[in-house]
Design an enzyme around this catalytic site. Structure first.
Site, PDB file in Angstrom:
ATOM      1  N   LYS A   1     -10.577   6.153 -20.464  1.00 42.01           N
ATOM      2  CA  LYS A   1     -11.400   5.459 -19.470  1.00 42.01           C
ATOM      3  C   LYS A   1     -10.637   5.297 -18.176  1.00 42.01           C
ATOM      4  O   LYS A   1      -9.514   4.800 -18.229  1.00 42.01           O
ATOM      5  CB  LYS A   1     -11.749   4.096 -20.049  1.00 42.01           C
TER       6      LYS A   1
ATOM      7  N   CYS B   1     -11.410 -11.190 -19.312  1.00 40.41           N
ATOM      8  CA  CYS B   1     -11.599 -11.174 -17.853  1.00 40.41           C
ATOM      9  C   CYS B   1     -12.868 -11.887 -17.396  1.00 40.41           C
ATOM     10  O   CYS B   1     -12.916 -12.356 -16.267  1.00 40.41           O
ATOM     11  CB  CYS B   1     -11.517  -9.756 -17.299  1.00 40.41           C
TER      12      CYS B   1
ATOM     13  N   CYS C   1     -12.256  -8.883 -24.336  1.00 40.51           N
ATOM     14  CA  CYS C   1     -11.378  -9.101 -23.187  1.00 40.51           C
ATOM     15  C   CYS C   1     -11.607 -10.513 -22.686  1.00 40.51           C
ATOM     16  O   CYS C   1     -12.630 -11.120 -22.980  1.00 40.51           O
ATOM     17  CB  CYS C   1     -11.680  -8.092 -22.075  1.00 40.51           C
TER      18      CYS C   1
ATOM     19  N   LYS D   1      -6.554   3.414 -20.948  1.00 43.25           N
ATOM     20  CA  LYS D   1      -7.347   2.774 -19.899  1.00 43.25           C
ATOM     21  C   LYS D   1      -6.512   2.677 -18.630  1.00 43.25           C
ATOM     22  O   LYS D   1      -5.502   1.975 -18.587  1.00 43.25           O
ATOM     23  CB  LYS D   1      -7.784   1.380 -20.344  1.00 43.25           C
TER      24      LYS D   1
ATOM     25  N   CYS E   1      -7.234 -10.267 -17.353  1.00 43.55           N
ATOM     26  CA  CYS E   1      -7.658  -9.991 -18.725  1.00 43.55           C
ATOM     27  C   CYS E   1      -6.947 -10.855 -19.771  1.00 43.55           C
ATOM     28  O   CYS E   1      -7.020 -10.572 -20.968  1.00 43.55           O
ATOM     29  CB  CYS E   1      -7.476  -8.516 -19.036  1.00 43.55           C
TER      30      CYS E   1
ATOM     31  N   ARG F   1     -17.242  -4.928 -12.273  1.00 43.98           N
ATOM     32  CA  ARG F   1     -16.655  -6.252 -12.011  1.00 43.98           C
ATOM     33  C   ARG F   1     -17.652  -7.156 -11.304  1.00 43.98           C
ATOM     34  O   ARG F   1     -17.619  -8.367 -11.478  1.00 43.98           O
ATOM     35  CB  ARG F   1     -15.358  -6.088 -11.221  1.00 43.98           C
TER      36      ARG F   1
ATOM     37  N   SER G   1     -18.429   2.500 -14.539  1.00 45.08           N
ATOM     38  CA  SER G   1     -19.443   2.081 -13.566  1.00 45.08           C
ATOM     39  C   SER G   1     -19.336   2.812 -12.229  1.00 45.08           C
ATOM     40  O   SER G   1     -20.344   3.233 -11.665  1.00 45.08           O
ATOM     41  CB  SER G   1     -19.370   0.571 -13.368  1.00 45.08           C
TER      42      SER G   1
ATOM     43  N   ARG H   1      -4.444  -5.283 -11.656  1.00 49.61           N
ATOM     44  CA  ARG H   1      -4.202  -5.129 -13.090  1.00 49.61           C
ATOM     45  C   ARG H   1      -3.107  -4.092 -13.390  1.00 49.61           C
ATOM     46  O   ARG H   1      -3.027  -3.579 -14.501  1.00 49.61           O
ATOM     47  CB  ARG H   1      -5.496  -4.698 -13.783  1.00 49.61           C
TER      48      ARG H   1
HETATM   49  C1  PBG Z   1     -12.809  -5.469 -19.122  1.00 46.32           C
HETATM   50  C2  PBG Z   1     -13.450  -4.164 -18.844  1.00 46.32           C
HETATM   51  C3  PBG Z   1     -13.576  -3.468 -17.635  1.00 46.32           C
HETATM   52  C4  PBG Z   1     -14.380  -2.382 -17.911  1.00 46.32           C
HETATM   53  C5  PBG Z   1     -14.682  -2.418 -19.265  1.00 46.32           C
HETATM   54  N1  PBG Z   1     -14.093  -3.511 -19.823  1.00 46.32           N
HETATM   55  C6  PBG Z   1     -13.142  -3.778 -16.252  1.00 46.32           C
HETATM   56  C7  PBG Z   1     -11.732  -3.879 -15.905  1.00 46.32           C
HETATM   57  O1  PBG Z   1     -10.821  -3.588 -16.673  1.00 46.32           O
HETATM   58  O2  PBG Z   1     -11.515  -4.318 -14.779  1.00 46.32           O
HETATM   59  C8  PBG Z   1     -14.849  -1.382 -16.902  1.00 46.32           C
HETATM   60  C9  PBG Z   1     -16.121  -0.694 -17.221  1.00 46.32           C
HETATM   61  C10 PBG Z   1     -16.775   0.003 -16.096  1.00 46.32           C
HETATM   62  O3  PBG Z   1     -16.321   0.017 -14.941  1.00 46.32           O
HETATM   63  O4  PBG Z   1     -17.834   0.591 -16.349  1.00 46.32           O
HETATM   64  N2  PBG Z   1     -11.451  -5.543 -18.983  1.00 46.32           N
END
Ligand code: PBG
Length: 331
Positions: A252, A121, A119, A196, A129, A206, A278, A221
């Site tokens: 996810k 980001c 990614c 996702k 992203c 983040r 997370s 996003r």
């Molecule tokens: C990158 C990404 C994210 C996560 C995994 N890859 C964050 C997002 O999309 O903002 C989140 C993982 C987590 O919260 O544990 N794009």
């Protein structure tokens, strides 16, 4: 003959630990776990992440120590998030990420399985992203896919076993697959962040990756991640990724979307990964800190629900505890 009062007695199967163990219809195994690792450029010392107990952002030196300990605890599969020092709007330097993979591969060889989160980001100045238009109002699909495909190639050259694109652009899986195949890396897997969702539950992550969008005119996003109100979009996106060549499909966040895991399980023959993200992880940790639940038992219960829904593998910040917790699990 006395008639049983309850001919459909279900409690017989719950009567003791032995019969509960025997009759369980799913099993957890530490073998099905992937541990996320954060590695940041330009920090002197590892740092902790608010809400993510037991997880730290490592330096390139300390991640080797972390992995060594993880191997001892029984986890050998990792999802790696490199966090580079320099950021840009469109000229990205992937050399730190390359160094991370080369260094880990050189030290541990085939003892580790390494997936790379793919990614932009943590590379972009604005935290989105991918690449934005000049006005900062739109995320540009095809230029982003082009950059990601080149990044993917660098990562497999550096030793990644698996590329895990989390950007949510259209057409990325096909583009990455043909890029890798064209360069002889047809043996490297793609684990697509297929379903996702645009979620509140990425907050602690983040912070770890300095990847909150917000500087640009585009504030969130939602134009690329899936709406929580649209489960069909998740299924369609995942099946599309399968057609484009994804080897593993991910859902996810995981625990909030077990309906999606279960539905996908019926519709695809691809293995499914569930990412307990997370914020979901931190929610358990904070409840446990307040004494409102038992930490281990709560994580085990979530993992159970993910496997019951049809997930083959689990990405969890507590993966490094899986061996110990599963062995001692009370049925
Ligand atoms: C990158 C990404 C994210 C996560 C995994 N890859 C964050 C997002 O999309 O903002 C989140 C993982 C987590 O919260 O544990 N794009």
């Amino acid at each position: 003959m006395a008639q049983a009062q309850y001919p459909f007695n279900q409690r017989r199967l719950r009567a003791g630990e032995a019969i509960r163990e025997l009759t369980a219809d799913i099993r957890l195994s530490a073998r099905q776990f992937i541990q996320p690792l954060f590695v940041e450029e330009g920090i002197e010392e590892p740092r902790n992440v608010e809400g993510l107990n037991g997880v730290r952002v490592d330096t390139l030196e300390t991640v080797l120590i972390t992995i060594e300990q993880d191997l001892k605890s029984g986890v050998s599969k990792f999802l790696i998030f490199p966090v580079p020092l320099r950021r840009s709007a469109e000229q990205f330097d992937f050399s730190f990420a390359v160094r991370v993979f080369e260094t880990i591969r050189t030290k541990f060889g085939n003892k580790v399985w390494l997936a790379a989160d793919l990614c932009l980001c943590s590379y972009t100045t604005h935290g989105h992203c991918g690449i934005l238009n000049k006005e900062g109002t739109k995320l540009l699909n095809d230029p982003t896919v082009g950059v990601l495909s080149n990044y993917a190639l660098e990562l497999v050259k550096a030793g990644a076993d698996c590329i895990a694109p989390s950007d949510m652009m259209d057409g990325r899986i096909a583009a990455i697959r043909s890029k890798l195949d064209d360069h002889g890396f047809d043996d490297r897997a793609i684990m697509s962040y297929a379903a996702k969702f645009s979620s509140q539950f990425y907050g602690p992550f983040r912070d770890a990756c300095h990847s909150s969008p917000g500087q640009a005119a585009l504030k969130d996003r939602k134009t690329y991640q899936i709406s929580p109100l649209n489960g069909k979009d998740a299924i369609a996106s995942a099946l599309r990724d399968e057609q484009e060549g994804a080897d593993i499909l991910m859902v996810k966040p995981a625990a909030l979307y077990t309906d999606v895991i279960a539905a996908l399980h019926l519709q695809t023959n691809r293995p499914l990964a569930a990412y307990h993200v997370s914020g979901e992880y931190a929610a358990i940790e904070l409840l446990a800190e307040k004494g409102l639940l038992n930490r281990e038992a709560a994580h085990l219960e979530v993992w159970t629900s993910l496997v019951r829904s049809g997930a083959n593998m689990i990405i969890s910040y507590a993966a490094r505890n899986a061996t110990a917790w599963i062995n001692e699990m009370k049925y």
